[in-house]
Motif scaffolding. Structure first.
Motif, PDB file in Angstrom:
ATOM      1  N   GLY A  59      66.399  32.335  -9.137  1.00 29.34           N
ATOM      2  CA  GLY A  59      65.678  32.792  -7.868  1.00 29.34           C
ATOM      3  C   GLY A  59      65.607  31.635  -7.030  1.00 29.34           C
ATOM      4  N   ASP A  60      66.013  30.475  -7.256  1.00 28.94           N
ATOM      5  CA  ASP A  60      66.177  29.254  -6.101  1.00 28.94           C
ATOM      6  C   ASP A  60      67.222  29.639  -5.211  1.00 28.94           C
ATOM      7  N   PHE A  61      67.315  29.444  -3.862  1.00 27.15           N
ATOM      8  CA  PHE A  61      68.344  29.596  -3.038  1.00 27.15           C
ATOM      9  C   PHE A  61      68.307  28.531  -1.915  1.00 27.15           C
ATOM     10  N   LYS A  62      69.293  28.119  -1.612  1.00 28.76           N
ATOM     11  CA  LYS A  62      69.513  27.155  -0.364  1.00 28.76           C
ATOM     12  C   LYS A  62      70.578  27.659   0.853  1.00 28.76           C
ATOM     13  N   ARG A  63      70.134  28.121   2.105  1.00 27.58           N
ATOM     14  CA  ARG A  63      71.157  28.357   3.204  1.00 27.58           C
ATOM     15  C   ARG A  63      71.939  27.264   3.608  1.00 27.58           C
ATOM     16  N   THR A  64      73.213  27.481   3.719  1.00 30.99           N
ATOM     17  CA  THR A  64      73.842  26.404   4.434  1.00 30.99           C
ATOM     18  C   THR A  64      75.097  27.048   5.229  1.00 30.99           C
ATOM     19  N   VAL A  65      76.203  26.591   5.418  1.00 33.35           N
ATOM     20  CA  VAL A  65      77.297  27.204   6.090  1.00 33.35           C
ATOM     21  C   VAL A  65      78.658  26.843   5.509  1.00 33.35           C
ATOM     22  N   VAL A  66      79.775  27.669   5.524  1.00 32.34           N
ATOM     23  CA  VAL A  66      81.142  27.301   5.301  1.00 32.34           C
ATOM     24  C   VAL A  66      81.531  27.391   6.520  1.00 32.34           C
ATOM     25  N   GLY A  67      82.270  26.379   7.195  1.00 34.03           N
ATOM     26  CA  GLY A  67      82.732  26.386   8.584  1.00 34.03           C
ATOM     27  C   GLY A  67      81.447  26.896   9.315  1.00 34.03           C
TER      28      GLY A  67
END
Lengths: 420, 105
Positions: A59-67
Protein backbone atom coordinates in the motif's frame (compact mmCIF):
# COMPACT_ATOMS: atom_id res chain seq x y z
CA UNK A 1 33.56 40.20 -36.36
CA UNK A 2 30.88 37.57 -36.26
CA UNK A 3 27.74 38.24 -38.19
CA UNK A 4 24.86 38.84 -35.78
CA UNK A 5 22.67 36.39 -37.69
CA UNK A 6 24.99 33.60 -36.56
CA UNK A 7 24.11 34.01 -32.91
CA UNK A 8 20.81 32.16 -33.30
CA UNK A 9 21.37 29.73 -36.19
CA UNK A 10 18.06 28.58 -37.67
CA UNK A 11 19.02 25.03 -38.67
CA UNK A 12 22.37 24.33 -37.04
CA UNK A 13 24.39 21.21 -37.67
CA UNK A 14 27.15 19.61 -35.61
CA UNK A 15 29.88 20.06 -38.23
CA UNK A 16 32.95 18.55 -36.50
CA UNK A 17 33.85 14.91 -36.20
CA UNK A 18 34.02 13.55 -32.68
CA UNK A 19 32.51 14.96 -29.54
CA UNK A 20 35.05 17.38 -28.11
CA UNK A 21 33.28 20.54 -29.32
CA UNK A 22 29.71 20.55 -28.03
CA UNK A 23 27.52 23.23 -29.64
CA UNK A 24 25.83 25.53 -27.14
CA UNK A 25 22.56 24.86 -28.98
CA UNK A 26 22.67 21.28 -27.69
CA UNK A 27 21.63 22.83 -24.37
CA UNK A 28 19.22 25.51 -25.58
CA UNK A 29 16.96 23.98 -28.24
CA UNK A 30 13.49 22.97 -27.11
CA UNK A 31 13.06 20.64 -30.11
CA UNK A 32 16.21 18.74 -29.19
CA UNK A 33 15.07 18.56 -25.59
CA UNK A 34 11.78 16.96 -26.65
CA UNK A 35 13.73 14.48 -28.75
CA UNK A 36 15.91 13.71 -25.73
CA UNK A 37 12.79 12.93 -23.70
CA UNK A 38 11.56 10.62 -26.48
CA UNK A 39 14.81 8.83 -27.20
CA UNK A 40 16.69 8.91 -23.89
CA UNK A 41 14.07 8.97 -21.15
CA UNK A 42 11.05 7.22 -22.73
CA UNK A 43 12.69 4.68 -25.01
CA UNK A 44 15.60 2.27 -24.82
CA UNK A 45 16.79 3.33 -21.35
CA UNK A 46 16.07 2.45 -17.75
CA UNK A 47 15.32 5.43 -15.50
CA UNK A 48 15.76 5.61 -11.75
CA UNK A 49 12.57 5.57 -9.70
CA UNK A 50 13.64 5.04 -6.10
CA UNK A 51 14.69 2.66 -3.36
CA UNK A 52 12.54 -0.24 -2.22
CA UNK A 53 12.94 0.97 1.35
CA UNK A 54 10.85 4.03 0.38
CA UNK A 55 7.81 1.74 -0.03
CA UNK A 56 8.43 -0.91 2.61
CA UNK A 57 4.82 -2.01 3.28
CA UNK A 58 1.96 -3.10 1.00
CA UNK A 59 0.00 0.00 0.00
CA UNK A 60 2.98 2.35 0.32
CA UNK A 61 3.55 4.59 -2.66
CA UNK A 62 5.97 7.26 -3.83
CA UNK A 63 5.31 9.78 -6.58
CA UNK A 64 8.26 10.63 -8.80
CA UNK A 65 9.02 11.13 -12.50
CA UNK A 66 10.53 9.39 -15.49
CA UNK A 67 11.76 12.25 -17.63
CA UNK A 68 8.89 14.71 -17.34
CA UNK A 69 6.21 12.06 -16.93
CA UNK A 70 4.77 11.75 -13.44
CA UNK A 71 4.76 8.16 -12.21
CA UNK A 72 3.81 6.35 -9.01
CA UNK A 73 5.86 3.55 -7.48
CA UNK A 74 3.62 1.29 -5.40
CA UNK A 75 3.95 -1.87 -3.39
CA UNK A 76 0.91 -4.10 -3.83
CA UNK A 77 -0.46 -6.55 -1.28
CA UNK A 78 1.60 -9.40 -2.76
CA UNK A 79 4.80 -7.42 -2.07
CA UNK A 80 5.50 -6.68 -5.75
CA UNK A 81 6.67 -3.23 -6.81
CA UNK A 82 4.80 -1.52 -9.63
CA UNK A 83 5.42 1.72 -11.47
CA UNK A 84 2.42 3.29 -13.22
CA UNK A 85 1.92 6.59 -14.99
CA UNK A 86 0.12 9.20 -12.90
CA UNK A 87 -2.47 10.02 -15.55
CA UNK A 88 -6.09 8.87 -15.25
CA UNK A 89 -7.30 6.99 -18.31
CA UNK A 90 -10.65 8.77 -18.16
CA UNK A 91 -9.89 12.45 -18.73
CA UNK A 92 -6.12 12.51 -18.45
CA UNK A 93 -5.78 14.01 -15.00
CA UNK A 94 -2.49 13.82 -13.10
CA UNK A 95 -4.44 12.64 -10.09
CA UNK A 96 -1.88 11.71 -7.42
CA UNK A 97 -0.65 14.84 -5.64
CA UNK A 98 1.10 13.43 -2.55
CA UNK A 99 4.82 12.73 -2.68
CA UNK A 100 4.48 9.69 -0.45
CA UNK A 101 1.58 7.89 1.16
CA UNK A 102 -0.22 4.70 1.96
CA UNK A 103 -3.37 3.66 0.13
CA UNK A 104 -5.52 0.66 -0.68
CA UNK A 105 -6.09 1.89 -4.21
CA UNK A 106 -5.24 4.75 -6.56
CA UNK A 107 -8.24 7.02 -6.85
CA UNK A 108 -8.72 9.93 -9.25
CA UNK A 109 -10.78 12.53 -7.36
CA UNK A 110 -12.39 14.04 -10.47
CA UNK A 111 -14.87 11.20 -11.16
CA UNK A 112 -13.58 8.68 -8.62
CA UNK A 113 -12.16 6.22 -11.11
CA UNK A 114 -10.46 3.63 -8.95
CA UNK A 115 -7.33 1.68 -9.86
CA UNK A 116 -5.67 -1.20 -8.05
CA UNK A 117 -2.11 -0.66 -6.77
CA UNK A 118 -0.80 -2.43 -9.88
CA UNK A 119 -2.65 0.04 -12.12
CA UNK A 120 -5.61 -2.15 -13.14
CA UNK A 121 -8.87 -0.22 -13.49
CA UNK A 122 -11.24 -1.67 -10.94
CA UNK A 123 -14.14 0.73 -10.53
CA UNK A 124 -15.96 3.29 -12.67
CA UNK A 125 -18.75 5.22 -10.91
CA UNK A 126 -22.17 4.71 -12.51
CA UNK A 127 -20.65 2.34 -15.02
CA UNK A 128 -24.07 0.65 -15.17
CA UNK A 129 -25.99 3.90 -14.99
CA UNK A 130 -28.19 5.41 -12.29
CA UNK A 131 -31.56 3.98 -11.30
CA UNK A 132 -34.51 6.34 -11.10
CA UNK A 133 -38.16 5.34 -10.89
CA UNK A 134 -37.55 1.87 -12.20
CA UNK A 135 -35.42 3.06 -15.11
CA UNK A 136 -31.63 3.03 -15.49
CA UNK A 137 -30.14 6.20 -16.97
CA UNK A 138 -26.73 6.58 -18.54
CA UNK A 139 -23.81 4.28 -17.88
CA UNK A 140 -20.86 3.29 -20.04
CA UNK A 141 -21.41 1.59 -23.40
CA UNK A 142 -21.92 -2.18 -23.27
CA UNK A 143 -18.55 -2.81 -24.91
CA UNK A 144 -16.67 -0.87 -22.22
CA UNK A 145 -14.06 -3.24 -20.81
CA UNK A 146 -12.15 -2.07 -17.71
CA UNK A 147 -9.27 -4.37 -18.60
CA UNK A 148 -8.53 -2.08 -21.57
CA UNK A 149 -8.27 1.05 -19.47
CA UNK A 150 -5.75 0.44 -16.72
CA UNK A 151 -3.07 3.04 -15.96
CA UNK A 152 -0.04 2.91 -18.24
CA UNK A 153 2.31 0.37 -16.67
CA UNK A 154 6.06 0.70 -16.85
CA UNK A 155 8.49 -2.19 -17.01
CA UNK A 156 10.19 -2.49 -13.63
CA UNK A 157 13.71 -3.64 -12.72
CA UNK A 158 14.69 -4.24 -9.10
CA UNK A 159 18.27 -4.86 -8.15
CA UNK A 160 19.48 -5.08 -4.55
CA UNK A 161 16.89 -2.63 -3.26
CA UNK A 162 16.98 -0.10 -6.12
CA UNK A 163 14.08 0.34 -8.54
CA UNK A 164 14.37 1.41 -12.16
CA UNK A 165 11.53 1.62 -14.68
CA UNK A 166 10.99 2.09 -18.40
CA UNK A 167 8.03 3.03 -20.56
CA UNK A 168 9.74 0.89 -23.21
CA UNK A 169 8.74 -2.73 -22.59
CA UNK A 170 11.30 -3.86 -25.18
CA UNK A 171 14.21 -2.29 -23.30
CA UNK A 172 17.17 -4.62 -22.73
CA UNK A 173 17.51 -6.25 -19.27
CA UNK A 174 18.77 -3.80 -16.62
CA UNK A 175 22.05 -5.67 -16.10
CA UNK A 176 22.82 -5.51 -19.83
CA UNK A 177 21.84 -1.84 -19.88
CA UNK A 178 24.52 -1.12 -17.27
CA UNK A 179 27.10 -3.46 -18.74
CA UNK A 180 29.52 -5.52 -16.60
CA UNK A 181 31.88 -2.69 -15.58
CA UNK A 182 29.25 -0.25 -14.36
CA UNK A 183 27.21 -3.10 -12.86
CA UNK A 184 30.19 -3.99 -10.68
CA UNK A 185 30.29 -0.43 -9.30
CA UNK A 186 26.51 -0.47 -8.84
CA UNK A 187 26.81 -3.70 -6.86
CA UNK A 188 29.70 -2.29 -4.84
CA UNK A 189 27.24 0.08 -3.14
CA UNK A 190 24.08 -1.97 -3.52
CA UNK A 191 25.31 -5.46 -2.63
CA UNK A 192 22.01 -6.69 -1.20
CA UNK A 193 22.37 -5.23 2.27
CA UNK A 194 19.14 -3.78 3.63
CA UNK A 195 19.07 -0.03 3.13
CA UNK A 196 17.95 2.66 5.56
CA UNK A 197 16.46 5.90 4.30
CA UNK A 198 18.15 8.92 5.90
CA UNK A 199 16.36 11.74 4.10
CA UNK A 200 15.89 13.84 1.00
CA UNK A 201 17.15 17.08 -0.44
CA UNK A 202 15.55 18.77 -3.43
CA UNK A 203 16.65 21.69 -5.55
CA UNK A 204 15.68 23.23 -8.87
CA UNK A 205 18.72 24.06 -10.98
CA UNK A 206 18.19 26.50 -13.87
CA UNK A 207 20.34 24.65 -16.39
CA UNK A 208 20.10 21.89 -18.97
CA UNK A 209 19.83 18.41 -17.41
CA UNK A 210 22.88 17.10 -19.30
CA UNK A 211 25.08 19.51 -17.38
CA UNK A 212 24.50 17.45 -14.24
CA UNK A 213 25.56 14.24 -15.96
CA UNK A 214 28.62 16.13 -17.25
CA UNK A 215 29.38 17.48 -13.79
CA UNK A 216 29.81 13.96 -12.45
CA UNK A 217 31.72 12.88 -15.55
CA UNK A 218 34.18 15.73 -15.02
CA UNK A 219 37.04 14.97 -12.62
CA UNK A 220 38.86 18.10 -13.82
CA UNK A 221 36.70 20.45 -11.76
CA UNK A 222 36.38 19.10 -8.18
CA UNK A 223 39.83 20.10 -6.96
CA UNK A 224 39.52 23.51 -8.62
CA UNK A 225 35.89 24.59 -8.15
CA UNK A 226 35.31 22.91 -4.82
CA UNK A 227 37.77 24.67 -2.57
CA UNK A 228 36.26 22.82 0.37
CA UNK A 229 37.57 19.56 -1.11
CA UNK A 230 41.05 20.83 -1.83
CA UNK A 231 41.33 22.77 1.41
CA UNK A 232 40.55 19.75 3.52
CA UNK A 233 42.27 17.13 1.37
CA UNK A 234 39.30 15.12 0.14
CA UNK A 235 39.96 15.58 -3.57
CA UNK A 236 43.14 16.53 -5.34
CA UNK A 237 44.07 16.31 -9.01
CA UNK A 238 46.94 13.93 -8.19
CA UNK A 239 44.75 11.49 -6.27
CA UNK A 240 45.12 7.98 -7.58
CA UNK A 241 42.13 7.47 -9.82
CA UNK A 242 40.49 5.73 -12.75
CA UNK A 243 37.72 6.60 -15.16
CA UNK A 244 35.65 3.80 -16.65
CA UNK A 245 32.70 3.60 -19.02
CA UNK A 246 30.25 1.03 -20.35
CA UNK A 247 30.67 -0.16 -23.94
CA UNK A 248 28.27 2.56 -25.20
CA UNK A 249 30.14 5.24 -23.19
CA UNK A 250 26.87 6.54 -21.76
CA UNK A 251 27.43 5.43 -18.15
CA UNK A 252 30.63 6.08 -16.22
CA UNK A 253 32.42 5.62 -12.92
CA UNK A 254 34.94 8.08 -11.46
CA UNK A 255 36.98 6.04 -9.03
CA UNK A 256 39.43 7.79 -6.75
CA UNK A 257 41.54 7.07 -3.72
CA UNK A 258 42.40 9.93 -1.45
CA UNK A 259 45.98 10.59 -0.37
CA UNK A 260 48.04 8.01 1.52
CA UNK A 261 47.50 7.37 5.19
CA UNK A 262 44.15 9.04 5.47
CA UNK A 263 44.36 9.67 9.18
CA UNK A 264 42.03 12.35 10.40
CA UNK A 265 44.89 14.41 11.87
CA UNK A 266 46.76 14.36 8.61
CA UNK A 267 43.78 15.73 6.74
CA UNK A 268 42.93 18.38 9.26
CA UNK A 269 46.47 19.75 9.47
CA UNK A 270 46.04 20.45 5.77
CA UNK A 271 49.69 20.46 4.72
CA UNK A 272 48.71 20.34 1.06
CA UNK A 273 45.81 22.63 1.45
CA UNK A 274 44.60 25.34 -0.83
CA UNK A 275 44.42 27.54 2.26
CA UNK A 276 46.87 26.16 4.73
CA UNK A 277 45.68 28.00 7.77
CA UNK A 278 42.05 27.07 7.40
CA UNK A 279 40.65 24.37 9.66
CA UNK A 280 37.24 22.84 10.11
CA UNK A 281 35.58 23.97 13.29
CA UNK A 282 33.37 20.89 13.53
CA UNK A 283 35.93 18.08 13.26
CA UNK A 284 33.13 15.52 12.85
CA UNK A 285 32.90 16.59 9.20
CA UNK A 286 36.26 14.95 8.57
CA UNK A 287 35.80 11.94 10.82
CA UNK A 288 36.18 9.52 7.94
CA UNK A 289 36.22 5.82 8.74
CA UNK A 290 37.16 3.30 6.08
CA UNK A 291 34.46 0.72 5.34
CA UNK A 292 35.41 -2.76 4.12
CA UNK A 293 32.99 -2.71 1.21
CA UNK A 294 34.79 0.25 -0.36
CA UNK A 295 37.80 -1.84 -1.26
CA UNK A 296 40.64 0.51 -2.12
CA UNK A 297 38.78 3.52 -3.58
CA UNK A 298 37.54 6.13 -1.13
CA UNK A 299 35.10 7.71 -3.58
CA UNK A 300 33.23 6.31 -6.55
CA UNK A 301 30.79 8.53 -8.42
CA UNK A 302 28.71 6.56 -10.89
CA UNK A 303 26.61 8.20 -13.60
CA UNK A 304 23.80 6.06 -14.96
CA UNK A 305 22.56 7.72 -18.12
CA UNK A 306 20.29 9.60 -18.34
CA UNK A 307 18.58 9.80 -14.98
CA UNK A 308 20.70 9.18 -11.89
CA UNK A 309 24.03 9.46 -10.11
CA UNK A 310 25.12 7.07 -7.40
CA UNK A 311 27.37 8.83 -4.94
CA UNK A 312 29.85 7.26 -2.57
CA UNK A 313 32.11 10.00 -1.27
CA UNK A 314 33.80 8.58 1.81
CA UNK A 315 31.02 7.74 4.33
CA UNK A 316 28.26 9.62 2.54
CA UNK A 317 26.14 7.60 0.12
CA UNK A 318 23.19 8.87 -1.88
CA UNK A 319 21.33 8.69 -5.13
CA UNK A 320 20.87 11.91 -7.08
CA UNK A 321 17.88 11.87 -9.40
CA UNK A 322 17.83 14.17 -12.44
CA UNK A 323 14.26 15.29 -13.20
CA UNK A 324 14.21 17.57 -16.26
CA UNK A 325 11.49 20.17 -16.73
CA UNK A 326 12.26 22.03 -19.94
CA UNK A 327 15.52 22.48 -21.82
CA UNK A 328 16.85 24.96 -19.27
CA UNK A 329 15.84 23.52 -15.90
CA UNK A 330 15.78 20.35 -13.87
CA UNK A 331 14.96 19.26 -10.38
CA UNK A 332 17.71 17.44 -8.55
CA UNK A 333 16.54 15.11 -5.81
CA UNK A 334 19.02 13.63 -3.39
CA UNK A 335 18.15 10.50 -1.44
CA UNK A 336 20.60 9.96 1.40
CA UNK A 337 20.71 6.45 2.75
CA UNK A 338 22.67 4.14 4.98
CA UNK A 339 22.66 0.45 5.75
CA UNK A 340 20.65 -1.48 8.31
CA UNK A 341 23.85 -2.91 9.81
CA UNK A 342 25.41 0.53 10.40
CA UNK A 343 26.47 1.20 13.99
CA UNK A 344 24.85 4.24 15.64
CA UNK A 345 28.20 6.01 15.19
CA UNK A 346 28.26 5.26 11.45
CA UNK A 347 24.64 6.37 11.12
CA UNK A 348 25.57 9.70 12.71
CA UNK A 349 28.71 9.96 10.60
CA UNK A 350 26.72 9.55 7.37
CA UNK A 351 24.32 12.28 8.49
CA UNK A 352 27.17 14.67 9.34
CA UNK A 353 29.02 14.04 6.08
CA UNK A 354 25.79 14.64 4.15
CA UNK A 355 26.43 18.31 4.92
CA UNK A 356 28.90 18.33 2.05
CA UNK A 357 26.08 17.64 -0.39
CA UNK A 358 22.70 18.93 -1.47
CA UNK A 359 21.68 22.44 -2.55
CA UNK A 360 23.52 24.10 0.34
CA UNK A 361 26.27 21.51 0.72
CA UNK A 362 29.82 22.68 1.41
CA UNK A 363 30.77 21.11 -1.92
CA UNK A 364 27.61 20.69 -3.99
CA UNK A 365 26.33 24.24 -3.65
CA UNK A 366 29.09 25.14 -6.11
CA UNK A 367 27.77 22.77 -8.78
CA UNK A 368 24.28 24.26 -8.82
CA UNK A 369 25.84 27.69 -9.37
CA UNK A 370 28.20 26.74 -12.20
CA UNK A 371 25.46 24.85 -14.03
CA UNK A 372 23.24 27.93 -13.90
CA UNK A 373 26.08 30.15 -15.15
CA UNK A 374 26.92 27.70 -17.95
CA UNK A 375 23.32 27.78 -19.14
CA UNK A 376 23.42 31.60 -19.10
CA UNK A 377 26.48 31.51 -21.35
CA UNK A 378 24.82 29.06 -23.76
CA UNK A 379 21.59 31.04 -24.01
CA UNK A 380 23.26 34.33 -24.89
CA UNK A 381 24.97 32.91 -27.98
CA UNK A 382 23.96 29.36 -28.95
CA UNK A 383 26.19 29.41 -32.03
CA UNK A 384 29.33 28.84 -29.96
CA UNK A 385 30.82 25.55 -28.77
CA UNK A 386 32.36 24.22 -25.58
CA UNK A 387 35.95 23.00 -25.65
CA UNK A 388 36.05 19.58 -24.03
CA UNK A 389 39.62 18.65 -24.85
CA UNK A 390 41.38 18.21 -21.53
CA UNK A 391 43.31 14.95 -21.88
CA UNK A 392 42.80 14.77 -25.63
CA UNK A 393 39.91 14.26 -28.02
CA UNK A 394 39.42 10.52 -27.55
CA UNK A 395 36.71 8.69 -25.61
CA UNK A 396 38.74 5.95 -23.93
CA UNK A 397 38.86 4.91 -20.29
CA UNK A 398 41.58 6.70 -18.36
CA UNK A 399 44.00 5.78 -15.55
CA UNK A 400 44.03 9.37 -14.29
CA UNK A 401 41.55 12.18 -13.79
CA UNK A 402 43.14 15.03 -15.73
CA UNK A 403 40.79 14.46 -18.64
CA UNK A 404 37.29 15.13 -19.93
CA UNK A 405 37.05 11.78 -21.69
CA UNK A 406 33.82 10.80 -19.94
CA UNK A 407 32.01 13.89 -21.24
CA UNK A 408 33.28 13.20 -24.75
CA UNK A 409 32.11 9.60 -24.40
CA UNK A 410 28.64 10.74 -23.38
CA UNK A 411 28.35 13.11 -26.35
CA UNK A 412 29.59 10.44 -28.75
CA UNK A 413 26.68 8.33 -27.53
CA UNK A 414 24.29 11.29 -27.59
CA UNK A 415 25.14 12.03 -31.22
CA UNK A 416 24.46 8.41 -32.23
CA UNK A 417 21.10 8.21 -30.48
CA UNK A 418 19.95 11.73 -31.31
CA UNK A 419 21.08 11.64 -34.93
CA UNK A 420 22.86 14.99 -34.61
CA UNK B 1 -36.69 -12.95 23.88
CA UNK B 2 -37.78 -9.63 25.14
CA UNK B 3 -34.26 -8.18 24.90
CA UNK B 4 -34.30 -8.54 21.11
CA UNK B 5 -35.15 -5.35 19.33
CA UNK B 6 -37.05 -6.16 16.13
CA UNK B 7 -37.99 -3.02 14.22
CA UNK B 8 -40.68 -2.67 11.54
CA UNK B 9 -38.91 -0.96 8.59
CA UNK B 10 -41.20 -1.48 5.55
CA UNK B 11 -44.01 -3.46 4.05
CA UNK B 12 -42.92 -6.63 2.28
CA UNK B 13 -44.58 -5.42 -0.93
CA UNK B 14 -42.48 -2.24 -0.92
CA UNK B 15 -39.36 -4.27 -1.63
CA UNK B 16 -39.28 -5.04 -5.37
CA UNK B 17 -38.43 -8.59 -6.38
CA UNK B 18 -34.83 -8.87 -7.63
CA UNK B 19 -34.01 -5.33 -6.56
CA UNK B 20 -33.17 -3.16 -3.59
CA UNK B 21 -34.54 -0.17 -1.66
CA UNK B 22 -33.19 2.02 1.08
CA UNK B 23 -35.10 2.31 4.36
CA UNK B 24 -34.50 3.72 7.80
CA UNK B 25 -33.65 1.60 10.82
CA UNK B 26 -34.00 3.87 13.83
CA UNK B 27 -32.75 6.77 11.74
CA UNK B 28 -29.88 4.82 10.16
CA UNK B 29 -30.06 4.02 6.44
CA UNK B 30 -30.03 0.34 5.53
CA UNK B 31 -30.65 -1.52 2.28
CA UNK B 32 -33.33 -4.20 1.80
CA UNK B 33 -33.18 -6.78 -1.00
CA UNK B 34 -35.70 -9.36 -2.22
CA UNK B 35 -34.66 -12.58 -3.98
CA UNK B 36 -37.37 -15.17 -4.77
CA UNK B 37 -39.59 -13.58 -2.13
CA UNK B 38 -36.93 -13.77 0.56
CA UNK B 39 -35.86 -10.43 2.08
CA UNK B 40 -32.29 -9.57 3.15
CA UNK B 41 -30.86 -6.49 4.83
CA UNK B 42 -27.37 -4.91 4.88
CA UNK B 43 -25.85 -1.66 6.03
CA UNK B 44 -26.80 1.22 3.77
CA UNK B 45 -23.34 2.39 2.76
CA UNK B 46 -20.63 0.57 0.88
CA UNK B 47 -17.54 -0.20 2.99
CA UNK B 48 -15.33 1.23 0.24
CA UNK B 49 -16.54 4.51 -1.20
CA UNK B 50 -19.57 5.15 1.07
CA UNK B 51 -22.05 4.90 -1.83
CA UNK B 52 -25.67 3.94 -1.15
CA UNK B 53 -26.10 0.22 -1.68
CA UNK B 54 -29.74 0.77 -2.61
CA UNK B 55 -28.50 2.53 -5.80
CA UNK B 56 -26.64 -0.64 -6.73
CA UNK B 57 -27.45 -3.53 -9.02
CA UNK B 58 -28.66 -6.84 -7.61
CA UNK B 59 -27.72 -10.01 -9.47
CA UNK B 60 -28.81 -13.18 -7.71
CA UNK B 61 -27.58 -12.75 -4.16
CA UNK B 62 -24.83 -10.30 -5.13
CA UNK B 63 -25.20 -6.56 -4.85
CA UNK B 64 -22.87 -4.47 -7.01
CA UNK B 65 -22.02 -1.02 -5.73
CA UNK B 66 -22.92 1.69 -8.28
CA UNK B 67 -19.67 3.58 -7.73
CA UNK B 68 -16.79 1.15 -8.07
CA UNK B 69 -18.39 -2.20 -8.88
CA UNK B 70 -17.49 -3.78 -5.57
CA UNK B 71 -19.76 -6.79 -4.91
CA UNK B 72 -21.10 -8.20 -1.64
CA UNK B 73 -23.04 -11.38 -0.95
CA UNK B 74 -26.21 -10.03 0.68
CA UNK B 75 -26.70 -13.25 2.66
CA UNK B 76 -23.37 -13.05 4.48
CA UNK B 77 -22.09 -9.53 3.80
CA UNK B 78 -18.90 -10.98 2.40
CA UNK B 79 -16.85 -8.71 0.13
CA UNK B 80 -16.29 -10.59 -3.14
CA UNK B 81 -13.82 -8.52 -5.17
CA UNK B 82 -11.55 -5.50 -5.32
CA UNK B 83 -11.62 -2.67 -4.51
CA UNK B 84 -13.45 -3.99 -1.44
CA UNK B 85 -11.32 -4.90 1.53
CA UNK B 86 -14.01 -4.99 4.22
CA UNK B 87 -17.26 -7.00 4.48
CA UNK B 88 -20.58 -5.19 4.86
CA UNK B 89 -22.75 -5.61 7.92
CA UNK B 90 -25.89 -7.74 7.53
CA UNK B 91 -29.04 -7.69 9.68
CA UNK B 92 -31.38 -10.52 10.58
CA UNK B 93 -34.79 -10.21 8.85
CA UNK B 94 -38.18 -11.66 9.79
CA UNK B 95 -41.41 -11.29 7.81
CA UNK B 96 -44.43 -10.75 10.04
CA UNK B 97 -47.98 -10.07 8.75
CA UNK B 98 -46.77 -8.40 5.58
CA UNK B 99 -44.15 -6.33 7.37
CA UNK B 100 -40.33 -6.55 7.17
CA UNK B 101 -38.89 -6.74 10.68
CA UNK B 102 -35.15 -6.10 11.12
CA UNK B 103 -33.15 -6.97 14.23
CA UNK B 104 -31.54 -3.79 15.53
CA UNK B 105 -28.79 -3.47 18.17
Amino acid sequence: MENTSEVFPSDPTWSEEGSSRVPFWAYTREDLYKRELERLFYKGHWCYVGLEVEVPEPGDFKRTVVGERSVIMTRSTDGEIHVVENVCKHRGMRFCREKHGKAKELLCPYHQWSYALNGDLQGVPFRRGVKREGKVNGGMPADFNPADHGLTKLKVARRNGVVFASFDHDVEPFEEFLGPTILSYFDRVFDGRKLVLLGYRRQRIPGNWKLMQENIKDPYHPGLLHTWFSTFGLWRADNQSELKMDAHKRHAAMISTRGQGGKVEEVVTGLDSFKETMTVNDKRLLDIVHEDWWGKPTAVMTTIFPSVIIQQQVNSVSTRHIQPNGHGSFDFVWTHFGFADDTPEMHQRRLIQANLFGPAGFVSADDGEVIEWSQEGFEQNPSQKTLVEMGGRDTEDSPHMVTETLIRGMYAYWRRVMGE
Amino acid sequence: MSSENWVDVASVDAVPEGDTIGVSLNGQGIALYKVDGEVFATAGLCTHGAAHMCDGFLEGHEIECPLHQGRFDIRTGKALNEPLTEDIRTFAVRLDAGRVMVLAD
